[in-house]
Design an enzyme around this catalytic site. Structure first.
Site, PDB file in Angstrom:
ATOM      1  N   GLN A 277       4.853  -7.744 -14.840  1.00 35.63           N
ATOM      2  CA  GLN A 277       4.528  -8.149 -13.461  1.00 35.63           C
ATOM      3  C   GLN A 277       3.198  -8.907 -13.473  1.00 35.63           C
ATOM      4  O   GLN A 277       2.175  -8.357 -13.859  1.00 35.63           O
ATOM      5  CB  GLN A 277       4.440  -6.917 -12.550  1.00 35.63           C
TER       6      GLN A 277
ATOM      7  N   TRP B  32     -12.298 -10.574  -3.327  1.00 30.87           N
ATOM      8  CA  TRP B  32     -11.534 -10.421  -4.581  1.00 30.87           C
ATOM      9  C   TRP B  32     -10.625 -11.614  -4.876  1.00 30.87           C
ATOM     10  O   TRP B  32      -9.979 -11.659  -5.916  1.00 30.87           O
ATOM     11  CB  TRP B  32     -10.725  -9.128  -4.582  1.00 30.87           C
TER      12      TRP B  32
ATOM     13  N   SER C 269       4.602  -7.596   2.967  1.00 33.50           N
ATOM     14  CA  SER C 269       4.371  -7.841   4.382  1.00 33.50           C
ATOM     15  C   SER C 269       4.532  -6.540   5.145  1.00 33.50           C
ATOM     16  O   SER C 269       5.395  -5.728   4.815  1.00 33.50           O
ATOM     17  CB  SER C 269       5.350  -8.874   4.937  1.00 33.50           C
TER      18      SER C 269
ATOM     19  N   ASN D 107      11.286 -13.348   5.028  1.00 35.58           N
ATOM     20  CA  ASN D 107      11.145 -13.491   3.576  1.00 35.58           C
ATOM     21  C   ASN D 107      12.447 -13.206   2.840  1.00 35.58           C
ATOM     22  O   ASN D 107      12.655 -13.675   1.728  1.00 35.58           O
ATOM     23  CB  ASN D 107      10.042 -12.559   3.043  1.00 35.58           C
TER      24      ASN D 107
ATOM     25  N   GLU E 205       0.007  -0.749 -15.029  1.00 33.17           N
ATOM     26  CA  GLU E 205      -0.469  -1.739 -14.060  1.00 33.17           C
ATOM     27  C   GLU E 205      -1.438  -2.771 -14.653  1.00 33.17           C
ATOM     28  O   GLU E 205      -1.432  -3.926 -14.262  1.00 33.17           O
ATOM     29  CB  GLU E 205      -1.136  -1.030 -12.876  1.00 33.17           C
TER      30      GLU E 205
ATOM     31  N   GLY F 227       6.720  -5.777  -1.457  1.00 38.22           N
ATOM     32  CA  GLY F 227       5.459  -5.209  -1.937  1.00 38.22           C
ATOM     33  C   GLY F 227       4.899  -4.295  -0.863  1.00 38.22           C
ATOM     34  O   GLY F 227       4.960  -4.626   0.326  1.00 38.22           O
TER      35      GLY F 227
ATOM     36  N   TYR G  47      -1.812   3.027  -4.156  1.00 37.58           N
ATOM     37  CA  TYR G  47      -1.742   2.433  -2.810  1.00 37.58           C
ATOM     38  C   TYR G  47      -1.902   3.514  -1.731  1.00 37.58           C
ATOM     39  O   TYR G  47      -1.986   3.195  -0.553  1.00 37.58           O
ATOM     40  CB  TYR G  47      -0.404   1.708  -2.589  1.00 37.58           C
TER      41      TYR G  47
END
Length: 329
Positions: free
Chosen positions: A196, A233, A277, A286, A123, A26, A60
């Site tokens: 997702q 959040w 990460s 991971n 999304e 991610g 992003y």
């Protein structure tokens, strides 16, 4: 789930004939606090650690860095474009009007400087008023919503696939009713291959998981390690996932971290995991989940941790007509 997964071969089939690696990186980072080049360095480190799946989004604000890292690793001969699986997202202010879907995808391709993305997803099923801001608000600070025609949006997604700009198309944060809306759409050309959603041992999504299995829709689990503890959040009713006693004891047994156990758990259920990460040590750690496997009893025990409480509720949009989380699943 066939468990002959290796660091080199861990892709599972999608309903359209393509496939998706079970673990991805991610790439979300708060654009206000993440130093420049962080995403670039992280993606490079991930590819070097063996990751072949990257999950990003135009919103992003770092897709240019992600694309640059992918292109640099292709240029240095580490891999070919087709070895990498990139998932991009069309955001909520681009979906009220189906005309906005392709331009949004073209912006993503331009930022990445790539010819296509492997997966493009809606999304959120909630639409906002289109414009220059990602989350438009009125003078009273209230979000400005927009009527959503999810079927028209889906047709625009199908057109992007037909144009060759994207290999597979899917959704994110859709509940069963919203998935059915698309699956039952007259003249459906391409089914959503994936959904997702938040998914981890404290929120295992048993009903949605079962439903998506029946419909041949792969679940991609975001926040597979729980989330940050940012109260602005995140719902903090649940204790931190990675401190769970059961996960700690299983991790000890295999000489692994609780994060690795949580990721392995979802992977063995056929749920794709995309842990975020920006820490090179954790990025590597991971990915090191292919040298052990959980027994059936351990899988059952971890499933029993489900609290049916979301960390990511997105309550600020709960009055939206298409807010997905009012339904049971």
């Amino acid at each position: 789930m066939d468990m002959d997964l290796t660091a080199e071969h861990h892709s599972i089939p999608l309903s359209d004939g393509n496939s998706i690696p079970l673990i991805g990186l991610g790439t979300y980072g708060d654009p206000r606090t993440t130093p420049k080049r962080t995403a670039y360095e992280s993606v490079k480190a991930a590819i070097e650690a063996g990751y072949r799946h990257l999950d990003g989004a135009l919103v992003y604000f770092n897709e240019h860095e992600v694309g640059e890292a992918i292109r640099d690793k292709i240029a240095d001969g580490s891999l070919k474009r087709e070895d990498i699986f990139y998932c991009g997202k069309v955001f909520v202010e681009h979906i009220p009007s189906s005309e906005l879907v392709r331009p949004a995808l073209e912006k993503t391709l331009k930022a990445l400087q790539l010819d296509y993305v492997d997966l493009y997803i809606i999304e959120m099923p909630t639409a906002f008023k289109p414009g220059d801001t990602f989350y438009p608000r009125d003078e009273n600070g209230k979000y400005i919503y927009h009527e959503t025609d999810l079927c028209a949006t889906w047709e625009a997604m199908e057109a992007c696939k037909d144009a060759g700009l994207v290999k597979s198309i899917g959704v994110s944060n859709f509940n069963k009713r919203q998935l059915e809306l698309i699956l039952n759409k007259p003249g459906l050309k391409h089914k959503p291959v994936s959904n997702q959603v938040e998914c981890h041992p404290y929120y295992t999504q048993p009903k949605l998981h079962e439903y998506c299995k029946q419909k041949d829709i792969v679940i991609v689990g975001y926040s597979p390690l729980g989330t940050s503890r940012d109260a602005s959040w995140v719902n903090l009713k649940c204790p931190p996932l990675l401190e769970d006693e059961l996960l700690v004891s299983i991790a000890k047994k295999y000489n692994k971290s609780t994060a690795q156990v949580a990721l392995r758990f979802n992977m063995q259920r056929g749920v794709v995991v995309i842990p975020k990460s920006f820490n090179p040590v954790r990025i590597k750690e991971n990915f090191q989940i292919f040298d052990f496997s959980l027994s059936e009893a351990e899988m059952k025990a971890i499933e029993g941790l489900n609290k049916n409480i979301r960390f990511v509720e997105l309550l600020m949009w709960s009055d939206h007509p298409e807010y997905p989380f009012h339904d049971d699943y």
